[in-house]
Design an enzyme around this catalytic site. Sequence first.
Site, PDB file in Angstrom:
ATOM      1  N   HIS A  96      54.685  20.107  21.692  1.00 41.64           N
ATOM      2  CA  HIS A  96      54.545  21.563  21.694  1.00 41.64           C
ATOM      3  C   HIS A  96      55.940  22.186  21.724  1.00 41.64           C
ATOM      4  CE1 HIS A  96      55.434  21.806  25.958  1.00 41.64           C
ATOM      5  NE2 HIS A  96      54.339  21.146  26.318  1.00 41.64           N
ATOM      6  N   HIS A 108      58.713  21.059  24.230  1.00 41.22           N
ATOM      7  CA  HIS A 108      59.451  19.852  23.844  1.00 41.22           C
ATOM      8  C   HIS A 108      60.446  20.191  22.728  1.00 41.22           C
ATOM      9  CE1 HIS A 108      55.271  18.316  24.926  1.00 41.22           C
ATOM     10  NE2 HIS A 108      56.024  17.912  25.924  1.00 41.22           N
ATOM     11  N   CYS A 113      49.988  10.544  41.543  1.00 42.43           N
ATOM     12  CA  CYS A 113      49.483  11.432  40.488  1.00 42.43           C
ATOM     13  C   CYS A 113      49.831  10.819  39.132  1.00 42.43           C
ATOM     14  CB  CYS A 113      50.085  12.831  40.595  1.00 42.43           C
ATOM     15  SG  CYS A 113      49.644  13.857  39.177  1.00 42.43           S
ATOM     16  N   CYS A 172      51.898  13.142  36.707  1.00 45.69           N
ATOM     17  CA  CYS A 172      53.358  13.145  36.926  1.00 45.69           C
ATOM     18  C   CYS A 172      53.927  11.741  36.834  1.00 45.69           C
ATOM     19  CB  CYS A 172      53.730  13.635  38.323  1.00 45.69           C
ATOM     20  SG  CYS A 172      53.164  15.246  38.777  1.00 45.69           S
ATOM     21  N   CYS A 196      47.676  17.825  43.268  1.00 50.92           N
ATOM     22  CA  CYS A 196      49.017  17.951  42.703  1.00 50.92           C
ATOM     23  C   CYS A 196      49.149  19.385  42.176  1.00 50.92           C
ATOM     24  CB  CYS A 196      49.191  16.956  41.542  1.00 50.92           C
ATOM     25  SG  CYS A 196      50.541  17.412  40.441  1.00 50.92           S
ATOM     26  N   HIS A 227      49.242  19.459  38.187  1.00 53.70           N
ATOM     27  CA  HIS A 227      48.107  18.998  37.394  1.00 53.70           C
ATOM     28  C   HIS A 227      46.757  19.408  37.964  1.00 53.70           C
ATOM     29  CE1 HIS A 227      51.479  16.490  36.022  1.00 53.70           C
ATOM     30  NE2 HIS A 227      50.903  16.654  34.856  1.00 53.70           N
ATOM     31  N   LYS A 243      52.156  30.631  31.941  1.00 52.81           N
ATOM     32  CA  LYS A 243      52.477  29.224  31.776  1.00 52.81           C
ATOM     33  C   LYS A 243      51.725  28.695  30.550  1.00 52.81           C
ATOM     34  CE  LYS A 243      52.394  24.906  34.240  1.00 52.81           C
ATOM     35  NZ  LYS A 243      52.192  24.171  35.465  1.00 52.81           N
ATOM     36  N   LYS A 288      46.941  24.004  27.895  1.00 53.37           N
ATOM     37  CA  LYS A 288      45.839  23.790  26.965  1.00 53.37           C
ATOM     38  C   LYS A 288      44.625  24.612  27.350  1.00 53.37           C
ATOM     39  CE  LYS A 288      45.685  19.570  24.415  1.00 53.37           C
ATOM     40  NZ  LYS A 288      45.257  18.174  24.415  1.00 53.37           N
TER      41      LYS A 288
HETATM   42  O1  ME8 Z   1      58.879  14.065  31.349  1.00 58.79           O
HETATM   43  N1  ME8 Z   1      59.756  24.660  28.705  1.00 58.79           N
HETATM   44  O2  ME8 Z   1      58.204  13.596  29.214  1.00 58.79           O
HETATM   45  P1  ME8 Z   1      57.417  14.929  28.808  1.00 58.79           P
HETATM   46  C1  ME8 Z   1      60.883  23.937  28.533  1.00 58.79           C
HETATM   47  N2  ME8 Z   1      58.500  11.035  29.597  1.00 58.79           N
HETATM   48  N3  ME8 Z   1      60.906  22.605  28.377  1.00 58.79           N
HETATM   49  C2  ME8 Z   1      59.753  21.950  28.389  1.00 58.79           C
HETATM   50  C3  ME8 Z   1      58.506  22.618  28.551  1.00 58.79           C
HETATM   51  C4  ME8 Z   1      58.543  24.051  28.709  1.00 58.79           C
HETATM   52  N4  ME8 Z   1      57.441  24.794  28.868  1.00 58.79           N
HETATM   53  N5  ME8 Z   1      57.541  21.680  28.526  1.00 58.79           N
HETATM   54  C5  ME8 Z   1      58.146  20.477  28.341  1.00 58.79           C
HETATM   55  C6  ME8 Z   1      58.707  13.281  30.436  1.00 58.79           C
HETATM   56  N6  ME8 Z   1      59.471  20.633  28.257  1.00 58.79           N
HETATM   57  C7  ME8 Z   1      59.185  11.838  30.543  1.00 58.79           C
HETATM   58  C8  ME8 Z   1      60.689  11.807  30.344  1.00 58.79           C
HETATM   59  S1  ME8 Z   1      63.018  10.478  30.200  1.00 58.79           S
HETATM   60  C9  ME8 Z   1      63.554   8.959  30.639  1.00 58.79           C
HETATM   61  C10 ME8 Z   1      61.296  10.436  30.505  1.00 58.79           C
HETATM   62  C11 ME8 Z   1      60.494  19.588  28.006  1.00 58.79           C
HETATM   63  O3  ME8 Z   1      56.933  14.657  27.417  1.00 58.79           O
HETATM   64  C12 ME8 Z   1      61.302  19.284  29.243  1.00 58.79           C
HETATM   65  O4  ME8 Z   1      62.601  19.002  28.805  1.00 58.79           O
HETATM   66  O5  ME8 Z   1      56.414  15.293  29.819  1.00 58.79           O
HETATM   67  C13 ME8 Z   1      60.725  18.003  29.742  1.00 58.79           C
HETATM   68  O6  ME8 Z   1      61.646  17.425  30.595  1.00 58.79           O
HETATM   69  C14 ME8 Z   1      60.536  17.311  28.415  1.00 58.79           C
HETATM   70  O7  ME8 Z   1      59.913  18.346  27.640  1.00 58.79           O
HETATM   71  C15 ME8 Z   1      59.790  16.006  28.400  1.00 58.79           C
HETATM   72  O8  ME8 Z   1      58.480  16.135  28.823  1.00 58.79           O
END
Ligand code: ME8
Length: 478
Positions: A18, A21, A128, A131, A146, A149, A293, A296
Site C-alpha cells: 500500500h 510502504h 502477537c 506484530c 494488542c 491489531h 489511520k 482495510k
Molecule cells: O515491519 N506510513 O514490514 P511491514 C508510513 N517485515 N510508513 C508506513 C506505513 C504508513 N501508514 N505503513 C507501513 C515490517 N509503512 C518488517 C520489517 S526489516 C528487517 C523487517 C512502512 O511490511 C514503514 O516503513 O509491516 C514500515 O516500517 C514498513 O512499511 C514495513 O512494514
Amino acid sequence: MPKAYFTTPIFYVNDIPHIGHAYNILATDTLVRYWRKKLGRENVFFLTGTDENSQKTVDAAKKANEAVGPYLDKMAKNWQTTWEKCGIDFDDFIRTTEDRHHQKVHEVLQKIYNAGDIYLGEYVGKYCTGCETFLKEDELNEKGECPDHLKKPDELKEKNYFFRLSKYQDLLLDLYAKNPNFLQPEKRKNEVLSFIKSGLEDISISRESAEIGIKFPFDKSHTIYVWVEALINYISGCPEGETSDFWKNCTHIVGKDITKFHNVIWPAMLLSAKISLPKEVFAHGYFTIDGTKMSKSLGNVVDPLDLSDKFGNDALRTGLLSSFEFGNDGDFSVRNFEEFYRTKLAGGVGNLFNRVIILVHKFLDREKVTVTTNEVDIKKDLEKFNNLLEQKKLKASIDHFFTVVDSANQLLNDTEVWKLAKTDLEKATDIFGQLLNKLVVLAQMAEVILPESAPKMKTMLGDKNRLGKAIILFERIE
Ligand code: ME8
C-alpha cells in the site's frame, strides 16, 4: 570514491503493497538517486526485498487456500513488480527464503552463540502474530488486546533460546553517545534512549512450534525468531559482505514503528557477533489518509499503482514526499494530491517547459540559440537543493525545486517576453537566456526527484547548438 549503501525494511508478504510502504521505498529511492549522482552508480547500492518466514504469511496462504511455497513466490513477485512499476531502481531484491540469506543467518547466529550470548530458557508470555513480537501486560489495551491489531495475543509457554540483550545496555548507550547520528531524527533517538535506560531484558529468539522459518545452526529443533533473522537480510544482501565499505556506510531507512528492532536489538546482535555497525538508521513518520489511520476495515487503503497509473510515477513520488517533511508524521489526502498535480506539475513545471521552449522556437533562429548559462545562479540553486538532500529533507528539496519553477514563471509573466520579443528582440533574447538557465538547473534537480521527466527535459533543452522540441511533461487530467 566513498561508498553508500541504502536499505528499506523488507516487507511482509501476507498482503499487497500500500501507499505507506510505497512512501518508504520512494523516499529511499530518491536519496539513492541523489547519492548515485554524486558518487557514481557503481559506488551506491540499493537493497530491498521481502520478509517471508513469518507465521502471518503462512496464515495468509492458508486463507487463500494455497500451498505456502507457491504463495510466497507469487507474493514476492507482486511486491517486486509493484516497485518496478513505481519506478524504483533497486540494485537487488532479497527474499528471506533464499539460500544466501539462510547461510548468512547461520553464520551470524553461530557467532552470537560462540560469544556466549545465547542460552536455553523457558518463555511464558503473550505473543502477537500481527506484530511478530511478545507484548508485556502494560503494552496491551484495556481489553487485554494488542493496541495495533486489536486482537488478544496468544498465551505462549515454551522452551526458548534467549539472547543476552541485557548485557548490551551500557554498550548501546555508549554507542549513542559516540555516534549521535546513529538514529535520526532526534526525537526517535530520545525514545530509543529512554527505552534502553529503562532497562533491557534478555529476549526470546526462538520458536519451537513455528510452521515456517530458519533453524538454529546449533539446534535444528528450534526456529529462529523471524525479526532476528530478518534483520540479517541487510548483510545477506550487502555487496561484498559485512567487512566492505558498503556495509560501514549503510543507511537503513525504516518507519518509526520498527526502531526498537533496528536500534536496540540489531546493534546488540552485531556487537555480540563482532560485526561492524551500519552508519545510521533514519526513521520516518507514519501518515494518515484524510486524517484517519489507513486500514482495510475502513476501506481507505490506497494502492500506489492506482495513483501511478493515473498520474505517473513522478507525481506519485513528489506528491507523497512533499505532503509533509521526511521524519515527521503527516497526512496524505488524494484531494491535495490532485491539486498538487494540477497546479505544481501540469500547471507549474510542465507548463513552464512547454511555454519557454515554444516561445524560443517562435522568436529566435533555433539553429543559433545558445544558452548563456549564468553559472553563479545555477550553482546557488543546485547547492541549496543538494544540501537539503544531504540532510534528508525531502519535502524541502522538492519545495525548493518548485520555488525555482515559480521564479521562472514569474520572470516570464513579469517581462511579458512574448510581447517584448516583437519590439526589442535583444532584450527578449537576454530574458530567454535567463529562462533557459532556470530550465537547465530544473532538469538537473529533476534527475533526483522527477526521474521520468528528467530525460524529457533534457531532450527539450537539446545541446549547445540546438534546442529540442516541446514535449508535454504532465498531461492535464480532468
Ligand atoms: O515491519 N506510513 O514490514 P511491514 C508510513 N517485515 N510508513 C508506513 C506505513 C504508513 N501508514 N505503513 C507501513 C515490517 N509503512 C518488517 C520489517 S526489516 C528487517 C523487517 C512502512 O511490511 C514503514 O516503513 O509491516 C514500515 O516500517 C514498513 O512499511 C514495513 O512494514
